[in-house]
Design an enzyme around this catalytic site. Structure first.
Site, PDB file in Angstrom:
ATOM      1  N   THR A 190      10.959  18.480  22.277  1.00 27.39           N
ATOM      2  CA  THR A 190      11.294  17.430  21.314  1.00 27.39           C
ATOM      3  C   THR A 190      10.683  17.727  19.956  1.00 27.39           C
ATOM      4  O   THR A 190       9.591  18.281  19.896  1.00 27.39           O
ATOM      5  CB  THR A 190      10.679  16.107  21.830  1.00 27.39           C
ATOM      6  OG1 THR A 190      11.329  15.776  23.035  1.00 27.39           O
ATOM      7  CG2 THR A 190      10.793  14.980  20.834  1.00 27.39           C
ATOM      8  N   ARG A 218      19.232   9.065  32.607  1.00 19.52           N
ATOM      9  CA  ARG A 218      17.779   9.143  32.375  1.00 19.52           C
ATOM     10  C   ARG A 218      17.451   9.041  30.877  1.00 19.52           C
ATOM     11  O   ARG A 218      18.081   9.660  30.033  1.00 19.52           O
ATOM     12  CB  ARG A 218      17.249  10.469  32.934  1.00 19.52           C
ATOM     13  CG  ARG A 218      15.736  10.656  32.800  1.00 19.52           C
ATOM     14  CD  ARG A 218      15.350  11.491  31.584  1.00 19.52           C
ATOM     15  NE  ARG A 218      13.924  11.833  31.562  1.00 19.52           N
ATOM     16  CZ  ARG A 218      13.324  12.419  30.535  1.00 19.52           C
ATOM     17  NH1 ARG A 218      14.011  12.737  29.460  1.00 19.52           N
ATOM     18  NH2 ARG A 218      12.041  12.689  30.572  1.00 19.52           N
ATOM     19  N   VAL A 219      16.462   8.219  30.578  1.00 18.72           N
ATOM     20  CA  VAL A 219      15.940   8.120  29.216  1.00 18.72           C
ATOM     21  C   VAL A 219      14.462   8.488  29.286  1.00 18.72           C
ATOM     22  O   VAL A 219      13.754   8.059  30.196  1.00 18.72           O
ATOM     23  CB  VAL A 219      16.123   6.684  28.664  1.00 18.72           C
ATOM     24  CG1 VAL A 219      15.368   6.502  27.362  1.00 18.72           C
ATOM     25  CG2 VAL A 219      17.607   6.380  28.458  1.00 18.72           C
ATOM     26  N   GLY A 220      14.009   9.282  28.346  1.00 20.06           N
ATOM     27  CA  GLY A 220      12.611   9.736  28.368  1.00 20.06           C
ATOM     28  C   GLY A 220      11.715   8.906  27.476  1.00 20.06           C
ATOM     29  O   GLY A 220      12.033   7.776  27.105  1.00 20.06           O
ATOM     30  N   ASP A 221      10.596   9.493  27.126  1.00 21.90           N
ATOM     31  CA  ASP A 221       9.595   8.803  26.308  1.00 21.90           C
ATOM     32  C   ASP A 221       9.965   8.765  24.824  1.00 21.90           C
ATOM     33  O   ASP A 221       9.525   7.885  24.085  1.00 21.90           O
ATOM     34  CB  ASP A 221       8.244   9.508  26.436  1.00 21.90           C
ATOM     35  CG  ASP A 221       8.324  10.957  25.955  1.00 21.90           C
ATOM     36  OD1 ASP A 221       9.306  11.651  26.324  1.00 21.90           O
ATOM     37  OD2 ASP A 221       7.428  11.401  25.207  1.00 21.90           O
ATOM     38  N   THR A 241       5.327  15.253  23.032  1.00 17.92           N
ATOM     39  CA  THR A 241       6.402  16.091  23.551  1.00 17.92           C
ATOM     40  C   THR A 241       6.011  16.551  24.949  1.00 17.92           C
ATOM     41  O   THR A 241       4.835  16.567  25.296  1.00 17.92           O
ATOM     42  CB  THR A 241       6.671  17.296  22.617  1.00 17.92           C
ATOM     43  OG1 THR A 241       7.681  18.112  23.204  1.00 17.92           O
ATOM     44  CG2 THR A 241       5.434  18.128  22.397  1.00 17.92           C
ATOM     45  N   GLY A 242       7.006  16.890  25.734  1.00 16.88           N
ATOM     46  CA  GLY A 242       6.740  17.330  27.101  1.00 16.88           C
ATOM     47  C   GLY A 242       7.399  16.413  28.108  1.00 16.88           C
ATOM     48  O   GLY A 242       8.317  15.661  27.756  1.00 16.88           O
ATOM     49  N   GLY A 244       8.430  13.539  29.697  1.00 13.55           N
ATOM     50  CA  GLY A 244       8.315  12.183  29.178  1.00 13.55           C
ATOM     51  C   GLY A 244       7.817  11.157  30.170  1.00 13.55           C
ATOM     52  O   GLY A 244       7.161  10.181  29.780  1.00 13.55           O
TER      53      GLY A 244
HETATM   54  N1  ASP Z   1       9.656  14.223  25.933  1.00 11.88           N
HETATM   55  C1  ASP Z   1      11.024  14.631  26.115  1.00 11.88           C
HETATM   56  C2  ASP Z   1      11.606  13.906  27.274  1.00 11.88           C
HETATM   57  O1  ASP Z   1      10.943  13.760  28.285  1.00 11.88           O
HETATM   58  C3  ASP Z   1      11.190  16.066  26.317  1.00 11.88           C
HETATM   59  C4  ASP Z   1      10.529  16.950  25.308  1.00 11.88           C
HETATM   60  O2  ASP Z   1       9.505  16.669  24.751  1.00 11.88           O
HETATM   61  O3  ASP Z   1      11.064  17.983  25.009  1.00 11.88           O
HETATM   62  O4  ASP Z   1      12.758  13.547  27.218  1.00 11.88           O
END
Ligand code: ASP
Length: 331
Positions: A190, A218-221, A241-242, A244
């Site tokens: 992200t 799915r929805v992330g952070d 990032t990472g 989520g």
């Molecule tokens: N945080 C994002 C998610 O989980 C992924 C990412 O950071 O690349 O959707």
């Protein structure tokens, strides 16, 4: 002998013990020193994004305009496979985007599960400025975007379609029997950006195509205020990032900002938020989480779980990448 897990548990107790007692704490604004303006953002694609933000910041513009312009660069670049156009699709082959934005006044806007629109960050900003709401999702978000002059575009590129078909053949679909924390994936990067303008106003933006081959829906952070992004105009901001799910379960960026409110430096606050994940989430070692934070004095910091997370910085005297320190290396 002390096991790594119990060491983590013990050292993380310091986090739990911090409390939020020093509520009167304030950070001296950097408005009158030469640290401003400043912009930081996650990963290598942060470099060109920072340049776009800098054009606005160096001309005396508002940090909100800067972060929006900045993250639009990777959103529009099909070579960046984790943000906007050209992003990795979900398990059904659909590119679904999440984004949010926040300014120094605490205003916030967000879109989730948005399809067909190249610049979700600009839709998120419009949600913030033109609606009484914070978050619009899916079809409603798309309708709002189309009603407000955005046009539909194809987000799935040929390359990503080929890669998705290959992935399908290998049958790596997510199963609802699998707890997401036990799934290792590398498909995340992200862009999160934080900027302070010359007048000391801080804003942040966060935009992503999310975890590659995620379950449909799915929805992330990244679009969640307090998870993927949080900004407090009196204190500072943080982005994540990472994986989520780990950030959402610990409300990571809200935690980072609260820790700064209680006197921690941006680096210390990011480290404590990573330690919170280490304490609370089984198998966190298989995942990457990277936090970056900026306080309103213009000081910045970062921390991550696994080595390999870096971020881009731009000030009047500095342009480049910095590596975040990693918890698993420190253990
Ligand atoms: N945080 C994002 C998610 O989980 C992924 C990412 O950071 O690349 O959707």
């Amino acid at each position: 002998m002390i096991s790594r897990r119990s060491f983590i548990t013990k050292s993380s107790l310091t986090v739990a013990g911090i409390g939020l007692a020093k509520s009167g704490f304030s950070i001296n604004s950097a408005q009158n020193n030469n640290k401003l303006p400043i912009v930081i953002s996650t990963w290598n694609h942060g470099l060109p994004a920072n340049e776009a933000a800098w054009k606005i910041l160096s001309a005396g513009g508002h940090s909100l305009d800067a972060v929006e312009a900045g993250v639009r660069i990777p959103e529009g670049d099909p070579k960046v496979i984790t943000v906007g156009k050209g992003g990795i699709p979900d398990a059904a082959g659909k590119v679904t985007l999440d984004a949010c934005i926040m300014d120094e006044k605490g205003r916030a806007g967000s879109v989730t599960y948005l399809q067909h629109i190249v610049h979700p960050i600009s839709v998120a900003r419009l949600v913030m400025e033109k609606t009484p709401h914070v978050m619009l999702s899916g079809k409603g978000a798309l309708k709002f975007a189309l009603d407000n002059g955005f046009s539909k575009e194809k987000l799935l590129t040929k390359e990503r379609k080929v890669a998705w078909k290959k992935w399908k053949k290998e049958q790596k679909e997510f199963s609802n029997k699998i707890n997401i924390e036990n799934v290792t994936e590398d498909n995340h990067d992200t862009i999160g950006m934080l900027a302070i303008d010359k007048d000391g106003r801080i804003s942040g933006a966060c935009t992503t195509s999310g975890m590659g081959y995620k379950m449909p829906g799915r929805v992330g952070d990244s679009p969640i205020i307090g998870a993927g992004l949080f900004v407090d105009g009196d204190i500072g901001g943080a982005v994540a990032t990472g994986s989520g799910e780990l950030v959402m379960k610990t409300l990571g960026t809200f935690l980072v900002v609260e820790l700064m409110r209680n006197g921690m430096s941006p680096s210390q606050a990011c480290e404590e938020a990573v330690k919170r994940i280490a304490k609370k989430i089984p198998d966190y070692e298989k995942h990457q989480i990277g936090y970056i934070a900026l306080n309103i004095a213009g000081e910045y910091g970062s921390f991550c779980i696994n080595t390999g997370f870096n971020f881009a910085i731009k000030t009047a005297d500095k342009t480049g990448m910095e590596d975040a320190e990693a918890w698993l290396k420190k253990l």
